[in-house]
Design a protein around this motif. Sequence first.
Motif, PDB file in Angstrom:
ATOM      1  N   THR A  45       0.832  -1.204   0.000  1.00  0.00           N
ATOM      2  CA  THR A  45       0.000   0.000   0.000  1.00  0.00           C
ATOM      3  C   THR A  45       0.865   1.252   0.000  1.00  0.00           C
ATOM      4  O   THR A  45       0.573   2.237  -0.686  1.00  0.00           O
ATOM      5  CB  THR A  45      -0.925   0.016   1.235  1.00  0.00           C
ATOM      6  N   LEU A  46       1.947   1.211   0.762  1.00  0.00           N
ATOM      7  CA  LEU A  46       2.861   2.347   0.820  1.00  0.00           C
ATOM      8  C   LEU A  46       3.401   2.680  -0.572  1.00  0.00           C
ATOM      9  O   LEU A  46       3.418   3.841  -0.986  1.00  0.00           O
ATOM     10  CB  LEU A  46       4.015   2.033   1.771  1.00  0.00           C
ATOM     11  N   LYS A  47       3.824   1.650  -1.298  1.00  0.00           N
ATOM     12  CA  LYS A  47       4.375   1.877  -2.645  1.00  0.00           C
ATOM     13  C   LYS A  47       3.308   2.386  -3.611  1.00  0.00           C
ATOM     14  O   LYS A  47       3.584   3.219  -4.484  1.00  0.00           O
ATOM     15  CB  LYS A  47       4.993   0.583  -3.170  1.00  0.00           C
ATOM     16  N   GLU A  69       3.950  12.959   5.166  1.00  0.00           N
ATOM     17  CA  GLU A  69       3.048  11.862   5.558  1.00  0.00           C
ATOM     18  C   GLU A  69       3.570  10.527   5.039  1.00  0.00           C
ATOM     19  O   GLU A  69       3.503   9.496   5.726  1.00  0.00           O
ATOM     20  CB  GLU A  69       1.643  12.117   5.016  1.00  0.00           C
ATOM     21  N   LEU A  70       4.098  10.540   3.809  1.00  0.00           N
ATOM     22  CA  LEU A  70       4.650   9.322   3.219  1.00  0.00           C
ATOM     23  C   LEU A  70       5.830   8.807   4.036  1.00  0.00           C
ATOM     24  O   LEU A  70       5.926   7.611   4.358  1.00  0.00           O
ATOM     25  CB  LEU A  70       5.082   9.607   1.773  1.00  0.00           C
ATOM     26  N   ILE A  71       6.712   9.724   4.406  1.00  0.00           N
ATOM     27  CA  ILE A  71       7.889   9.339   5.186  1.00  0.00           C
ATOM     28  C   ILE A  71       7.500   8.918   6.597  1.00  0.00           C
ATOM     29  O   ILE A  71       8.081   7.993   7.173  1.00  0.00           O
ATOM     30  CB  ILE A  71       8.907  10.496   5.202  1.00  0.00           C
ATOM     31  N   TYR A  72       6.492   9.577   7.158  1.00  0.00           N
ATOM     32  CA  TYR A  72       6.002   9.184   8.485  1.00  0.00           C
ATOM     33  C   TYR A  72       5.547   7.721   8.462  1.00  0.00           C
ATOM     34  O   TYR A  72       5.909   6.922   9.338  1.00  0.00           O
ATOM     35  CB  TYR A  72       4.850  10.076   8.915  1.00  0.00           C
ATOM     36  N   SER A  73       4.762   7.372   7.451  1.00  0.00           N
ATOM     37  CA  SER A  73       4.255   6.004   7.351  1.00  0.00           C
ATOM     38  C   SER A  73       5.385   5.005   7.159  1.00  0.00           C
ATOM     39  O   SER A  73       5.416   3.946   7.795  1.00  0.00           O
ATOM     40  CB  SER A  73       3.263   5.889   6.181  1.00  0.00           C
ATOM     41  N   ALA A  74       6.334   5.342   6.287  1.00  0.00           N
ATOM     42  CA  ALA A  74       7.456   4.442   6.037  1.00  0.00           C
ATOM     43  C   ALA A  74       8.340   4.280   7.276  1.00  0.00           C
ATOM     44  O   ALA A  74       8.892   3.208   7.523  1.00  0.00           O
ATOM     45  CB  ALA A  74       8.290   4.965   4.869  1.00  0.00           C
ATOM     46  N   SER A  75       8.468   5.345   8.064  1.00  0.00           N
ATOM     47  CA  SER A  75       9.335   5.308   9.244  1.00  0.00           C
ATOM     48  C   SER A  75       8.696   4.635  10.446  1.00  0.00           C
ATOM     49  O   SER A  75       9.375   3.945  11.214  1.00  0.00           O
ATOM     50  CB  SER A  75       9.744   6.732   9.643  1.00  0.00           C
ATOM     51  N   ALA A  90       9.780  -0.900   6.605  1.00  0.00           N
ATOM     52  CA  ALA A  90       9.889   0.111   5.545  1.00  0.00           C
ATOM     53  C   ALA A  90      10.847   1.246   5.903  1.00  0.00           C
ATOM     54  O   ALA A  90      10.910   2.242   5.183  1.00  0.00           O
ATOM     55  CB  ALA A  90       8.503   0.689   5.239  1.00  0.00           C
ATOM     56  N   LEU A  91      11.592   1.102   6.983  1.00  0.00           N
ATOM     57  CA  LEU A  91      12.457   2.202   7.418  1.00  0.00           C
ATOM     58  C   LEU A  91      13.543   2.515   6.390  1.00  0.00           C
ATOM     59  O   LEU A  91      13.871   3.678   6.153  1.00  0.00           O
ATOM     60  CB  LEU A  91      13.092   1.867   8.771  1.00  0.00           C
ATOM     61  N   LYS A  92      14.105   1.486   5.774  1.00  0.00           N
ATOM     62  CA  LYS A  92      15.129   1.719   4.747  1.00  0.00           C
ATOM     63  C   LYS A  92      14.539   2.513   3.583  1.00  0.00           C
ATOM     64  O   LYS A  92      15.190   3.378   3.004  1.00  0.00           O
ATOM     65  CB  LYS A  92      15.668   0.367   4.257  1.00  0.00           C
TER      66      LYS A  92
END
Length: 548
Positions: free
Chosen positions: A27-29, A49-55, A61-63
Amino acid sequence: MIRKQTNDRTSNRRRPKLWQNCTNFRTLKQIHASIVVNGLMSNLSVVGELIYSASLSVPGALKYAHKLFDGIPKPDVSICNHVLRGSAQSMKPENTVSLYTEMQKRGVSPDRYTFTFVLKACSKLEWTSNGFAVHGKVVRHGFVSNEYVKNALILFHANCGDLRIASELFDDSAKAHKVAWSSMTSGYAKRGKIDEAMRLFDEMPEKDQVAWNVMITGCLKCKEIDRARELFDRFTEKDVVTWNAMISGYVNCGYPKEALSIFKEMRDAGEHPDVVTILSLLSACAVLGDLETGKSLHLYILEKASVSSSIYVGTPIWNALIDMYAKCGSIDRATEVFRGMKDRDLSTWNTLIVGLALHHAERSIEIFKEMQRLKVWPNEVTFIGVILACSHSGRVDEGRQYFSLMKDMYNIEPNIKHYGCMVDMLGRAGLLDEAFMFVESMKIEPNAIVWRTLLGACKIYGNVELGKYANERLLSMRKDESGDYVLLSNIYASTGEWEAVQKVRKMFDDTRVKKPTGISVIEEDDDKLMMRYLLASESESRSRGRIS
C-alpha cells in the motif's frame, strides 16, 4: 487518487484516513506511485506523511523511508524527526546519529523532538561522547528545561553518561514523570549502586509495571538474586517482560534449574512465552545438558512458527537451537537444524563450528572448509572454534596454518583467546618448548589462563622446570586459585620430589586459600573452564561517528 493538501501540517492534528490505512509495504508503494503521478513530490506536507508512514507505521519500511528522505532537497524539521524517531526505535539506532549529523549539514535547525530521539539512540548505543555533544547542543538551543528533553537527558546520563549530572537534572519538575524515576533507578542499579536504586524505588510515588521490571532487572544484573525474587513475588501484575527478567536473570547468574522452574510458574500463571523467553530457556538447557526439555522447546517453536512465522523462525532462535543441541551432545540434531535453515548468518556458522570443536573436531573443521567454499567471511570467533578443534584432534600443523591464515588472509589480529587456544594445542601435543616460546613471543601480555594452560600441560608431561616457571608467572598475577597450587604440587609428585610438594603445600596454606570440597583438578574440568572462558560474551565494537 491523492489530492494536493493546501493546509499547513501541525504535529498534533489527526492523520488523514488514507494514511491511517497505510499499514503494509504494498500500500505504501501504491500511495507513493500516486503521489509521483500527481506531481506532489514537491509538497512537503504530502511527502512528510509518506515518510512518516514508512518510518513508523509500516513494518520493515524504514530503509525505504531513508531513501525517500535522501531525495528531498530541503526537508523540514518535522520530516527529519519522523526518520530520526523510526531509526531510534529500530535495530540500528546508529542511523539516528548519522541522520542527525546530515540534518545539521543541510542546515535544518533541530527542535525539542529531535533531541529526544537522538539522545534515546545514544542511550541505546551507549555512545557517551556523542551523547555529551548532543547535551551541549541542547543547552545551546535552550531546550534543557523542556520536560521531554530533560527526561531524555536523564535517561542518557543515568544509562551511560554521568550519573552525577543525571542526579542534578532529576529535580522537582523531573520527579513528576515516571520515566525519569525509572531511568534513575535503572541507572543506579546498572552502576552497581543497588541500595541507592532501592531507595529511589521505595520513594517512587507511583510504581508502574515498567518501574517494577526495571528494579527486578537491576537487582539481577547486580547478582542480588534474593532481592530480585522478593520483588518478583511482591509484584502482582507481572507481564512477559517481568517473567523474562527472572528467567534470563537466573540463567545469567548461573541458576539454570531455577530458570526452568520459573518458566513452569509462568505457564501455570497463563502467560505465554515470547522469543526472549525461548532464547533464555534454550540457554538454560544448553548449560544443564537437558536434551529432553530442549527437544520440547524445539517442538513448541515449530508449533508456534506454523502460526506466527515472523516471531518464531528468526535466525537467533535457530542459532540457539544449534547451540543447545551441540552442548547437549546431540550433534546430528544440531547439524539437522543447521542444514534446514534458509537464512544463515555468521553466528550460525560459528555456533556449529564451536559446538563441534571439543568432541567432533573433524566435523567442525569440515564445516569451516564448507564456509570457505561458500565464501562466508569468518571472524575472530570462527578461528577460536577452528583452532580449538585442531587442538582436540591433535592437528598441530593444521592449527598453525589456520592461525597464520587468520592473520594473513583475513586480516584478523589474534586476541588473547586465540593465543590461549594455540598454547593449549601445543601443550596437548607435548610440544612444551614450542608452547613456551610461543607464549614468550606473544604480541600481547599473557594472562592467567594462558599460563595455567601451559602449567596443565607441564603436569601431564612431567616438565618440572617449565611448570615451576609457569606457576611463578601465574602466582605473580593471582594467588587465590587453589587449582594453581594443586597443579604444581602434582607435577612435583609425579617425579617423586616430595620435599618440593611440601613446600608448595606450605605456600598454599600461607595464602589461606580454601580448596573447594570434593573438587579435583582433572583435564576434563580444564576443558570446560577453557571453553567457558573462550566463549565468554564480548561487547561488539561499533563505529562511533563524531557529532560536531
